[in-house]
Design a protein around this motif. Structure first.
Motif, PDB file in Angstrom:
ATOM      1  N   ARG A  26      -0.927   3.293  19.033  1.00 51.87           N
ATOM      2  CA  ARG A  26       0.101   3.469  19.583  1.00 51.87           C
ATOM      3  C   ARG A  26      -0.150   4.644  17.957  1.00 51.87           C
ATOM      4  O   ARG A  26       0.378   6.175  18.336  1.00 51.87           O
ATOM      5  CB  ARG A  26       0.712   3.070  19.408  1.00 51.87           C
ATOM      6  N   ASP A  27      -0.365   4.021  16.911  1.00 52.03           N
ATOM      7  CA  ASP A  27       0.010   4.482  16.056  1.00 52.03           C
ATOM      8  C   ASP A  27      -1.632   6.005  15.723  1.00 52.03           C
ATOM      9  O   ASP A  27      -1.061   7.020  15.240  1.00 52.03           O
ATOM     10  CB  ASP A  27      -0.084   3.797  14.856  1.00 52.03           C
TER      11      ASP A  27
ATOM     12  N   ASP B 149       0.940  -1.299  -0.009  1.00 55.07           N
ATOM     13  CA  ASP B 149      -0.494  -0.349  -0.093  1.00 55.07           C
ATOM     14  C   ASP B 149       0.633   1.376  -0.478  1.00 55.07           C
ATOM     15  O   ASP B 149       0.040   2.314   0.153  1.00 55.07           O
ATOM     16  CB  ASP B 149      -1.055   0.187   1.184  1.00 55.07           C
TER      17      ASP B 149
ATOM     18  N   GLY C  19      -5.900   3.815  -0.808  1.00 53.78           N
ATOM     19  CA  GLY C  19      -6.078   3.475   0.778  1.00 53.78           C
ATOM     20  C   GLY C  19      -4.746   3.636   0.414  1.00 53.78           C
ATOM     21  O   GLY C  19      -3.598   3.276   1.828  1.00 53.78           O
ATOM     22  N   ARG C  20      -3.793   3.646  -0.617  1.00 56.46           N
ATOM     23  CA  ARG C  20      -2.303   3.912  -0.888  1.00 56.46           C
ATOM     24  C   ARG C  20      -1.881   4.658  -0.547  1.00 56.46           C
ATOM     25  O   ARG C  20      -2.877   5.939  -0.545  1.00 56.46           O
ATOM     26  CB  ARG C  20      -2.100   2.401  -2.494  1.00 56.46           C
ATOM     27  N   ARG C  21      -0.798   5.148  -0.452  1.00 55.40           N
ATOM     28  CA  ARG C  21      -0.010   6.182  -0.062  1.00 55.40           C
ATOM     29  C   ARG C  21       1.610   6.291  -1.398  1.00 55.40           C
ATOM     30  O   ARG C  21       2.656   5.489  -1.330  1.00 55.40           O
ATOM     31  CB  ARG C  21       0.683   6.084   1.245  1.00 55.40           C
TER      32      ARG C  21
ATOM     33  N   ARG D  81     -33.202 -13.482  44.617  1.00 51.56           N
ATOM     34  CA  ARG D  81     -32.346 -14.099  43.627  1.00 51.56           C
ATOM     35  C   ARG D  81     -32.821 -12.933  42.283  1.00 51.56           C
ATOM     36  O   ARG D  81     -31.128 -13.025  41.341  1.00 51.56           O
ATOM     37  CB  ARG D  81     -32.881 -15.341  43.615  1.00 51.56           C
TER      38      ARG D  81
ATOM     39  N   THR E 178       1.065  -3.268  18.902  1.00 54.32           N
ATOM     40  CA  THR E 178       0.280  -1.305  18.832  1.00 54.32           C
ATOM     41  C   THR E 178       1.041  -1.102  18.350  1.00 54.32           C
ATOM     42  O   THR E 178       0.093   0.455  18.259  1.00 54.32           O
ATOM     43  CB  THR E 178       1.223  -1.675  20.277  1.00 54.32           C
TER      44      THR E 178
ATOM     45  N   MET F 105     -39.649 -18.762  49.923  1.00 57.90           N
ATOM     46  CA  MET F 105     -39.659 -19.105  48.360  1.00 57.90           C
ATOM     47  C   MET F 105     -40.564 -18.422  48.008  1.00 57.90           C
ATOM     48  O   MET F 105     -39.112 -17.251  47.635  1.00 57.90           O
ATOM     49  CB  MET F 105     -40.043 -20.140  47.690  1.00 57.90           C
TER      50      MET F 105
END
Lengths: 254, 213, 209
Positions: free
Chosen positions: C35-36, B95, C118-120, C8, B182, C1
């Protein structure tokens, strides 16, 4: 669900009652101790009182005064914990950032004044210009600043501190512009570099015309010390030992 | 301590059944182990490929085009220099833009595409390793863009006096994209546990002589 | 009961609440920042022709072109003549950018083209970086107008966005939450097809390096 429950009569499970059909099978894992049992630890004197019961800890006995206070306490603790969880990494990150980029120590001087810092005196002269010889004409919203920076070593230590300074043009509100040293007449060796003799750097900077009168020229003297006939390793070791920051900036107003 | 009552026949048979079963199981395991049945299944042997073959490297689809010996006039009027070039058609299936990288040399691991060229036989050593670039009309590049096919050339300078080999054999690895715990790790050379990268293919390319400029 | 029933029910309710809370806690993990995410860049977005300000820089995409080859303009200092033309197996996308700094001098890092799939795509290295937006310092008070050049397959053009960010500051730290500008180039399928069919044979990058 509850209707299907059956009640069982109580039944002795310990000690095991001898069953008729057990036919010699014994589930007793170890021989019973025949002697009298050891005395138990003394029971608490007085009527048995579970701590907290009287103070209304059990849900069965509500204490209307205590509950909201405790809820408030819990909410406060949660908010505090959240605040700390956010603040500590942020603070840590900021401190790391600040360690890498310490704040400058800015010394401001009026136009034309001479600044003395670390055995060297510095002086700045600025001239505005609309164009440079041999260059295409400048856009009308910009202006060249031709800066002449003069340095004079005051003693032999000032000669040792002859590293090339960084020059920048700053506005009091924090904006800044690049300034580039185009020429200099600073001798390379200590032998030629005389104490008390002024040497120059010619610096060029492009700034917005409207701000040309408001900016100041900021010089960051190099903390590098050039000692003659010193081996590279020695110089590295000494620099590490001296660990002098380059965080002093001399700003000359226009 | 007494045992529960039971028939005499059952009592005699029971102590035999369990030990026998255990013995059979142990013997079975022992034989399996002795015959190497518990060893890790060996990897598929590297595929043997020739010129024009295509290998799926995970991050790339790679065609091994050819290997050629070329000569170029030396710089500054020096003697002619001889090179060994290996040509690939590489399509980036990932990608992100990545680079042609460089093969590993002298124990130092390589990186990016050329990092998958694990070994070349015969080895050609030089101070800075081979020159790796994307060949195009005009300016060469060093990038491999996603979804695009590029002609990658790995160019070794032959030491003075050394003749180019008749053929070269490349040990080629593949890339895998492990799931980071992560954060994204990106493409890594496929390895067996912590061992060296796995050789997925051995590509033998005859060296074509060419007096290119 | 009859007396034990509410107890109960309450216990059942408690169990249910516990199960729901546990499920919610597990489900909440899927919303947790990786984290990203939390150290990733802060993105300011905009469209073609809009000025987008991302704390440190302001960027405007002023035009989009396609070309089959890129030629560097006359540049004194570099070897003249041959070898200055760059070609590609895809197509060159040239985005005219204008950029300025909001405070202190900055340089722009090589921009990225983010496609619908979605490619960079990183800006191509086949053209001299000094002739693109990565070359000059950008400073407060005026706009620097330079291009960003990408090599892409023509099919990836529709829906593409350009991502521009300043270079990392000195100090050698990787900065979390660095600012970036993301501009939608406004290329729908038809516009992308038109861009490809009207692509110039050669686009010349103007300006002195």
């Amino acid at each position: 669900m509850s209707g299907e429950r059956r009640a069982f009569p109580d039944r002795q499970v310990w000690p095991p009652v001898a069953r008729e059909d057990s036919g010699g099978a014994s589930t007793q894992p170890f021989p019973a101790v025949r002697s009298a049992p050891l005395p138990r630890s003394a029971p608490p004197p007085g009527p048995l009182e579970i701590p907290g019961t009287a103070r209304g800890d059990l849900p069965a006995s509500p204490a209307p005064a205590g509950r909201p206070a405790r809820t408030a306490l819990r909410v406060t603790a949660a908010v505090l914990a959240l605040a700390v969880a956010v603040a500590v990494p942020t603070w840590d990150g900021y401190m790391t950032y600040k360690d890498a980029r310490p704040d400058d120590r800015v010394h401001t001087f009026a136009a034309g004044r001479t600044a003395t810092f670390q055995h060297v005196s510095w002086k700045v002269a600025v001239e505005e210009s609309d164009g440079l010889p041999g260059d295409r004409p400048l856009e009308p919203d910009r202006r060249w600043l031709r800066i002449r920076l003069t340095r004079t070593a005051l003693d032999p230590e000032g000669v040792i501190r002859r590293g090339i300074p960084d020059v920048e043009v700053r506005h009091p509100d924090g904006r800044s512009w690049m300034a580039q040293i185009t020429e200099d007449d600073v001798p390379l060796t200590a032998a030629e570099h005389r104490v008390g003799t002024p040497y120059h750097y010619d610096v060029l900077s492009l700034v917005p015309r409207a701000l040309a009168r408001e900016v100041s020229v900021c010089v960051r003297p190099s903390s590098f010390r050039t000692i003659e006939n010193e081996s590279f390793e020695d110089s590295m070791k000494r620099t590490a030992r001296e660990s002098e920051l380059n965080d002093n900036v001399l700003c000359f107003r226009r | 301590m007494t045992s529960p009552p039971g028939g005499a026949a059952t009592r005699r048979r029971r102590p035999v059944a369990v030990p026998v079963a255990a013995l059979v199981a142990a013997a079975g395991l022992g034989i399996t182990a002795a015959l190497g049945g518990l060893d890790e299944a060996p990897d598929d042997p590297p595929r043997r490929l020739g010129p024009g073959a295509v290998l799926d490297q995970g991050e790339f689809t790679t065609r091994f085009v050819e290997s050629r010996a070329t000569t170029r006039p030396g710089r500054y009027g020096g003697p002619d220099k001889r090179y060994l070039e290996i040509v690939f058609q590489v399509t980036n299936k990932g990608d992100e833009t990545t680079g042609v990288g460089a093969p590993g040399q002298g124990g130092k691991p390589g990186y990016f595409f050329a990092g998958s060229l694990l070994r070349m036989t015969p080895e050609i050593r030089s101070d800075f390793g081979p020159d790796v670039f994307v060949q195009a009309d005009g300016v060469p590049g060093k990038q491999l863009h996603p979804g695009m096919e590029s002609t990658v050339v790995v160019r070794y300078e032959l030491p003075e006096g050394r003749r180019p080999p008749g053929q070269v054999r490349l040990d080629v690895g593949t890339f895998e994209h492990p799931e980071g715990f992560t954060q994204e790790i990106g493409w890594l050379l496929a390895k067996d546990d912590d061992g060296p990268p796995v050789v997925a293919a051995q590509v033998t390319l005859p060296v074509r002589r060419k007096a290119a400029g | 009961m009859a007396r034990s029933a509410p107890g109960r029910w309450r216990r059942l309710g408690g169990l249910l609440t516990g199960a729901v809370l546990a499920t919610a806690a597990v489900a909440a993990q899927s919303f947790a920042f990786s984290r990203d995410d939390y150290s990733g860049p802060l993105t300011w977005t905009g469209g073609l022709g809009e000025t987008v300000t991302a704390s440190r820089i302001s960027v405007r995409a002023e035009g989009v072109h396609a070309a089959r080859a890129i030629e560097a303009g006359t540049s004194p200092g570099t070897s003249s003549g041959t070898g200055q033309r760059a070609t590609t197996k895809g197509i060159f996308l040239v985005v005219d950018l204008a950029a300025t700094s909001t405070r202190v001098p900055q340089r722009i890092a090589p921009p990225v083209l983010l496609t619908e799939s979605g490619r960079r795509y990183a800006a191509t290295d086949k053209v001299n970086g000094d002739l693109t937006i990565t070359g000059p310092f950008i400073q407060w008070g005026w706009w620097v107008r330079k291009a960003a050049v990408f090599e892409v397959p023509p099919a990836e053009l529709a829906g593409a966005r350009i991502v521009v960010h300043p270079q990392e500051g000195n100090g050698g730290l990787i900065e979390p939450s660095a600012p970036e500008v993301e501009i939608d180039l406004g290329l729908d399928e038809a516009a992308a097809a038109r861009l490809v069919s009207t692509a110039k044979d050669v686009h010349t990058l103007a300006g002195k390096p």
